[in-house]
Scaffold this active site. Structure first.
Site, PDB file in Angstrom:
ATOM      1  N   GLU A 191       0.820  -1.212   0.000  1.00 57.75           N
ATOM      2  CA  GLU A 191       0.000   0.000   0.000  1.00 57.75           C
ATOM      3  C   GLU A 191       0.851   1.258   0.000  1.00 57.75           C
ATOM      4  OE1 GLU A 191      -3.360   2.145   2.832  1.00 57.75           O
ATOM      5  OE2 GLU A 191      -3.438  -0.004   2.479  1.00 57.75           O
ATOM      6  N   LYS A 192       2.006   1.184   0.669  1.00 56.60           N
ATOM      7  CA  LYS A 192       2.855   2.368   0.778  1.00 56.60           C
ATOM      8  C   LYS A 192       4.311   1.942   0.881  1.00 56.60           C
ATOM      9  CE  LYS A 192       0.492   3.647   4.452  1.00 56.60           C
ATOM     10  NZ  LYS A 192      -0.303   2.481   4.889  1.00 56.60           N
TER      11      LYS A 192
ATOM     12  N   ARG B 208      -4.802   1.980  12.540  1.00 55.74           N
ATOM     13  CA  ARG B 208      -6.158   2.398  12.137  1.00 55.74           C
ATOM     14  C   ARG B 208      -7.152   1.265  12.368  1.00 55.74           C
ATOM     15  NH1 ARG B 208      -5.798   6.774   7.441  1.00 55.74           N
ATOM     16  NH2 ARG B 208      -3.712   7.588   7.838  1.00 55.74           N
TER      17      ARG B 208
ATOM     18  N   TYR C 206      -0.506  -2.089  13.635  1.00 54.26           N
ATOM     19  CA  TYR C 206      -1.333  -1.286  12.720  1.00 54.26           C
ATOM     20  C   TYR C 206      -2.297  -0.400  13.505  1.00 54.26           C
ATOM     21  CZ  TYR C 206      -4.580  -0.170   8.944  1.00 54.26           C
ATOM     22  OH  TYR C 206      -5.355   0.490   8.037  1.00 54.26           O
TER      23      TYR C 206
ATOM     24  N   ASP D 238      -3.149  -2.498   3.215  1.00 58.26           N
ATOM     25  CA  ASP D 238      -3.432  -2.561   4.648  1.00 58.26           C
ATOM     26  C   ASP D 238      -4.655  -3.444   4.894  1.00 58.26           C
ATOM     27  OD1 ASP D 238      -1.323  -0.998   5.352  1.00 58.26           O
ATOM     28  OD2 ASP D 238      -2.463   0.821   5.708  1.00 58.26           O
TER      29      ASP D 238
ATOM     30  N   ASP E  85      -7.666  -3.552   5.790  1.00 58.43           N
ATOM     31  CA  ASP E  85      -8.971  -2.946   6.033  1.00 58.43           C
ATOM     32  C   ASP E  85      -9.662  -2.714   4.693  1.00 58.43           C
ATOM     33  OD1 ASP E  85      -7.645  -0.776   4.955  1.00 58.43           O
ATOM     34  OD2 ASP E  85      -7.685   0.431   6.769  1.00 58.43           O
TER      35      ASP E  85
END
Length: 675
Positions: free
Chosen positions: A40-41, A355, A353, A135, A137
């Site tokens: 993702e990043k 969030r 993580y 991530d 989610d």
């Protein structure tokens, strides 16, 4: 070698291919299949590459480890295409274009993401398989999968779920790859959310901005499915504070001597007195008359209720719960807490993580908890003290696989934490996270709650107190002394009044929202809903917004001039109040958007068909668009500016979910007693 190949034509062709492979960072695997992991990043990509066997070679846009290449997104590389991508005429804002309803949805590269998107496109040409490493989610599932699908990949896709960036945790995750198709429902839910937000925001923002121009307002009036109900909460709370009319009430206390000492008790007026809905005395003369007779009066302890209570430690944090506590304790904004958590997770690798909406931990983490916490706490005196008091033979209800979904609660990773090298706010937040996990290894708080009712001159007086039996986890959370305990009491024993007084008090308006209380309101949005059936439903689902978006929603409202910070308080501006007053009430209340989350949850968790959700949304949207009215908006803005003329109330409905008991100067009376 490459220069030698250029000596003949066939060599030049091969050299061209080799140069091409080098330019796309796959020289080592050119001509051979490779596994491509899309993170993702960049921080997640680095953590994955570090956990792969062998040495890692970095080139622009990718990391190489053996036959695996790790590349990354930069958050969202794609976004919903603008309206003019569907029809050039939509570039001009016109009411007769609304509603804009795409038949086939389009995505467009974000301007700053084109280079990375091109790199991923090239890497896919040499891949034998793709690993989705977004991530864990809904949004993480969307932003990587939409890139894979947008670029036309048709091969196999696996799913890598990483919630802890430490190397051992990532290495374990790499051995547990799943078929990405298991998460297709999550992707469809995220895709439906993105499309619904586009439809709602584009159409209503254009409608109210254009109507605003007709009403004389020059500027964009932004309307969103989450931001607008959040603004509505603040506007209605401000209206309650503004319209609040205090009224006096009166209390009578007595100091009572008993065989074991002295205590203070409070008069409980009879039903015949004039009381408000909370049982407060509204007229002073009855209290004065009784106070005149009380000095030296004798009575007895009519009833005694002593109950032992046992309270388990608060659970480890979700992001929102952490934001609430950090705002109250340290005065940090919700966005500030989120940013700190991201640094603790990505840069320092000290927490898992962040969030997360979960407050439970996986059961297999329990066996490593002592080692993890010892490493996390060793460099900080406060954490060392808390760790020394922990009993790792205890097991709390926090360790529960059935309560853990895509995420688990925030917890230390076990990487040695040198808090002296962190910023103060980072260290403060890390201590909170570690504390709530350490508290799971402390005994329960045990108290004895005592309630006593005395009868003196045929009137009833109540006293209460608490005896601390076992402090348990409590010292980790507060150093404040509890209320003093009552002296030893025996039911039926005699008592005597040694002092008494009547105190005059006044009702107080509700407090303005702060970052902490607004985040808490978004978490517990059912409290702000009037319909009992809807309220029951909402208690079972997520609140307004998500763990990842709540802080951003507050910041967006501040940036757009709808909210302003006054010290710690969040207050609505005139523009924000006028916008809410101009909208249909349904657009500024939480029911619709909270029910959206419920429907999206059904798509993600039960693989429900998104089509009915979108059909219902479009019907709602058309009804809202039909209610746009320039005269109403003009009146609303005039009222917000404090100008004379027709008004449209910005305080329709309740914001607190509680009866507005104190608005009129004639305080309400009641005919039943409340304790």
């Amino acid at each position: 070698m490459i220069q030698e190949l250029y000596n003949d034509k066939s060599g030049r062709d091969l050299a061209d291919n080799l140069h091409y492979c080098k330019n796309i960072h796959t020289l080592n695997s050119c001509g051979a299949d490779m596994r491509l992991i899309i993170a993702e990043k960049p921080s997640l990509a680095r953590a994955i590459a570090d956990a792969l066997p062998g040495s890692t070679r970095r080139e622009e846009g990718a990391l190489h480890a053996g036959d695996t290449v790790v590349t990354w997104c930069l958050g969202h590389l794609l976004e919903q295409a603008p309206p003019d991508a569907y029809d050039p005429a939509y570039k001009q804002w016109r009411l007769d274009h609304l509603p804009i309803l795409p038949e086939r949805w389009k995505l467009a590269p974000r301007p700053k993401a084109r280079g990375q998107l091109a790199a991923i496109r090239r890497l896919l040409k040499s891949a034998r398989e793709v690993v989705h490493a977004g991530d864990p989610d809904r949004e993480g599932q969307l932003l990587v999968q939409e890139v894979i699908e947008h670029l036309g990949w048709k091969g196999p896709v696996s799913r890598l779920l990483v919630s802890d960036l430490n190397r051992p945790a990532v290495a374990r995750a790499l051995t547990r790859l799943e078929d990405n198709s298991r998460y297709h429902a999550l992707y469809r839910a995220a895709e439906s959310r993105a499309r619904a937000d586009w439809l709602y925001g584009i159409n209503l923002t254009r409608a109210w901005t254009l109507t605003g121009r007709q009403a004389g307002h020059d500027g964009v009036l932004s309307v969103g499915r989450v931001q607008t109900p959040v603004l509505g909460l603040v506007v209605r709370r401000d209206a309650e504070i503004r319209d609040f009319v205090p009224y006096p009430f009166h209390v009578l206390w007595v100091d009572i001597a008993v065989s074991g000492g002295q205590l203070r008790a409070w008069w409980q007026p009879a039903e015949t007195q004039r009381l408000d809905e909370q049982g407060r005395l509204l007229e002073r003369p009855p209290a004065e008359a009784l106070a005149a007779r009380l000095p030296g009066a004798e009575g007895h302890l009519a009833s005694l209720d002593a109950r032992q209570k046992r309270q388990a430690a608060p659970l480890p944090y979700s992001l929102s719960a952490l934001q609430v506590d950090a705002a109250r304790r340290f005065g940090l904004s919700a966005k500030g807490v989120l940013d700190i958590c991201q640094r603790l997770y990505e840069r320092h690798k000290l927490i898992t993580y962040p969030r997360s909406d979960c407050r439970y931990l996986p059961e297999d983490h329990l066996a490593q908890a002592r080692r993890t916490l010892e490493s996390a706490c060793h460099s900080d005196a406060t954490l060392q003290q808390w760790f020394a008091g922990a009993d790792f033979t205890l097991r709390s209800k926090a360790w529960n696989d059935k309560k853990v979904g895509a995420h688990h609660a925030l917890s230390p990773t076990g990487k040695p934490a040198d808090l002296g090298r962190l910023e103060k706010a980072e260290a403060d937040v890390f201590r909170l996270i570690a504390r709530n996990v350490l508290a799971q290894f402390y005994p329960a708080l045990e108290t004895r709650e005592v309630k006593a009712e005395f009868v003196i001159l045929d009137e009833r007086f109540r006293a209460s107190g608490q005896v601390l039996l076992q402090p348990g986890w409590k010292p980790l959370f507060t150093t404040r002394d509890e209320a003093p305990p009552l002296p030893p009491l025996s039911e039926g024993e005699a008592c005597r009044v040694t002092d008494c007084a009547v105190e005059d008090r006044e009702t107080r308006p509700p407090e303005p929202f702060t970052d902490a209380s607004l985040i808490k309101a978004m978490m517990n949005i059912a409290r702000y809903v009037d319909d009992p059936a809807v309220r029951r439903t909402l208690r079972e689902h997520d609140g307004l917004g998500t763990e990842a978006t709540r802080a951003g929603i507050i910041e967006t409202l501040l940036e757009r001039g709808y909210l302003v910070r006054c010290n710690k308080a969040l207050r609505a501006t005139r523009l924000g109040s006028g916008l809410i007053a101009s909208l249909p009430e349904a657009a500024s209340r939480p029911e619709r958007t909270a029910l959206w989350e419920q429907r999206l949850g059904a798509i993600a968790e039960q693989d429900a068909d998104p089509a009915p959700f979108m059909t219902s949304l479009i019907a709602d949207l058309q009804a809202l668009l039909a209610s746009a009215d320039a005269a109403r908006l003009r009146s609303a803005m005039a009222e917000a500016r404090g100008e004379a003329g027709p008004t449209v109330s910005a305080s329709r409905g309740r914001s607190s979910g509680k009866p507005r008991r104190s608005r009129s100067r004639a305080a309400p009376t009641r005919k039943r007693r409340t304790s």
